[in-house]
Design an enzyme around this catalytic site. Structure first.
Site, PDB file in Angstrom:
ATOM      1  N   GLU A 229     -12.120   7.617 -11.742  1.00 21.98           N
ATOM      2  CA  GLU A 229     -12.741   6.371 -11.316  1.00 21.98           C
ATOM      3  C   GLU A 229     -14.221   6.580 -11.026  1.00 21.98           C
ATOM      4  OE1 GLU A 229     -10.379   4.751  -8.052  1.00 21.98           O
ATOM      5  OE2 GLU A 229      -8.598   5.798  -8.811  1.00 21.98           O
ATOM      6  N   GLU A 340     -12.242  -4.454  -6.655  1.00 23.57           N
ATOM      7  CA  GLU A 340     -11.125  -4.200  -5.749  1.00 23.57           C
ATOM      8  C   GLU A 340     -11.615  -4.328  -4.313  1.00 23.57           C
ATOM      9  OE1 GLU A 340      -8.038  -0.563  -4.463  1.00 23.57           O
ATOM     10  OE2 GLU A 340      -9.509  -0.269  -6.085  1.00 23.57           O
TER      11      GLU A 340
END
Length: 425
Positions: A229, A340
């Site tokens: 990520e 997110e």
């Protein structure tokens, strides 16, 4: 739809229960050293517990803060970070048994079809570099970890890590993590690239965060999940402020025991002397004004199998060694782009933590956050357009997503939202 001209104007860069806890404290475990202030410890024992806790914090800081040849205090920058220029071979990655005694690898061949910007060596993307600072060749800039950083964590074991139980399943019961993402799945992927706008969303409480990132994923959605990520995040608990910061993460067991943010464990190998992972990004986008975005590229070196990361216009940051992973040692089977947040519902209702710009996707350019020029890396180490992009918002009344395709932005989407509102109680 975004405008199809004047790209330069859109970018400013070219290119436990209490009894159990009392028992734990009587045994003076590491976990309670950091949580002594909430453990029911007899008052006479408090000084001893605090001393031992501080000793463990000091020892941990010695492990993560490596000896520097140069220290840079970002005085002109409001973030106040201290950046240590650490010899490349002494960075945290080389504490790993499989890397001990080695040095960073040379850069690999970039994917075909990618044009590196000629401005890569001159661009300023982070607050600590505004005054022209950088680290000497042969060193890497590492944001110094402070005692405050450690004390903000819920435990020493969880410092620099996501809590166990985080999942990437797209449903409304996923541990309070909510997403608005575009994704591709079902094939073999060897990397991903996108340009994403940078904002400074408001995070309501310290234990929540808001981020925008690329996920490169392999394995099932059980305990064998592998992820790489990278992106930007606002995380008061991790960094102590509300600024968007460049970050990386990895795990090979669904966030249970492996992996960490940035360079807070041995794993990611940094090769760049101008980018500090965890440092604030500057400038940022403004509502109804200038928009600022960054390029991110993650790809698998076909020769050695390591996963490399590029940030900004051609700045190679470093790599995740292939031995860190199980499934990702081969390839990814899912790629995600988007936002997110963490919704703790600390006040009994949905959080007001913002995603992206804090505005819904439907508001469009200069108001909503975006991803554009979404691409994948195929088996032949070539960049290809992302076809069949799927869009999903866990809670569209709180955070939405809306996409399209055009000549200038290729595959793109707007995403984000304010969190709690009349439709998101």
């Amino acid at each position: 739809m975004p405008p199809e001209t004047d790209i330069s104007r859109r970018r400013r860069i070219s290119a436990p229960k209490s009894s159990a806890m009392a028992s734990s404290c009587s045994l003076i475990t590491i976990w309670c050293f950091l949580l002594a202030f909430v453990c029911p410890v007899p008052s006479a024992a408090v000084p001893a517990v605090n001393r031992t806790r501080n000793q463990w914090i000091t020892a941990h800081l010695k492990r993560v803060n490596k000896p520097a040849v140069k220290m840079i205090k970002a005085v002109p920058s409001p973030d106040g970070d201290v950046i240590d220029c650490v010899p490349s071979h002494l960075q945290p990655a080389f504490d790993h048994p499989k890397l001990r005694g080695q040095k960073p690898l040379d850069p690999p061949e970039r994917p075909r079809g990618y044009n590196r910007s000629s401005a890569a060596n001159d661009v300023k993307l982070q607050a600590w570099t505004i005054s022209g600072e950088s680290c000497p060749e042969g060193t890497v800039p590492i944001r110094r970890t402070t005692p405050g950083d450690v004390l903000r964590a819920s435990s020493l074991r969880l410092f620099g890590r996501k809590p166990a139980g985080v999942r990437l399943r797209r449903d409304s019961t996923s541990s309070g993590h909510e997403h608005a993402v575009g994704y591709a799945m079902g094939d073999q992927y060897y990397g991903a690239k996108a340009s994403l706008s940078v904002w400074a969303p408001r995070v309501t409480i310290g234990s929540e965060f808001s981020l925008s990132q690329i996920w490169v994923i392999s394995g099932s959605f059980g305990n064998d999940l592998n992820t790489i990520e990278a992106g930007w995040q606002v995380s008061p608990q991790l960094y102590g402020d509300g600024r968007p910061r460049f970050f990386t993460y990895w795990t090979t067991d669904a966030y249970q025991e492996t992996g960490c943010y940035n360079l807070l464990c041995s794993g990611f190998v940094q090769t760049n002397n101008k980018i500090a992972i965890g440092a604030a990004i500057s400038p940022t986008s403004a509502l109804n004004a200038g928009q600022f975005d960054i390029d991110l590229l993650v790809w698998k070196d076909p020769k050695h199998g390591h996963w490399w990361l590029e940030f900004g216009p051609g700045l190679l940051v470093g790599y995740w060694p292939t031995f860190l992973f199980s499934h990702l040692a081969e390839h990814a089977n899912m790629v995600q782009f988007g936002g997110e947040i963490v919704n703790t519902q600390s006040s009994g209702f949905h959080t007001s933590t913002q995603m992206g710009s804090g505005h819904f996707a439907e508001e469009g350019f200069r108001r909503a956050a975006y991803f554009r020029n979404l691409q994948l890396v195929d088996w032949d180490n070539s960049l290809i357009p992302l076809a069949n992009l799927r869009l999903l918002a866990d809670h569209p009344n709180c955070y939405s997503i809306q996409g399209g395709v055009n000549r200038v932005w290729g595959n793109y989407f707007y995403y984000g939202g304010p969190g709690r509102n009349v439709r998101c109680p």
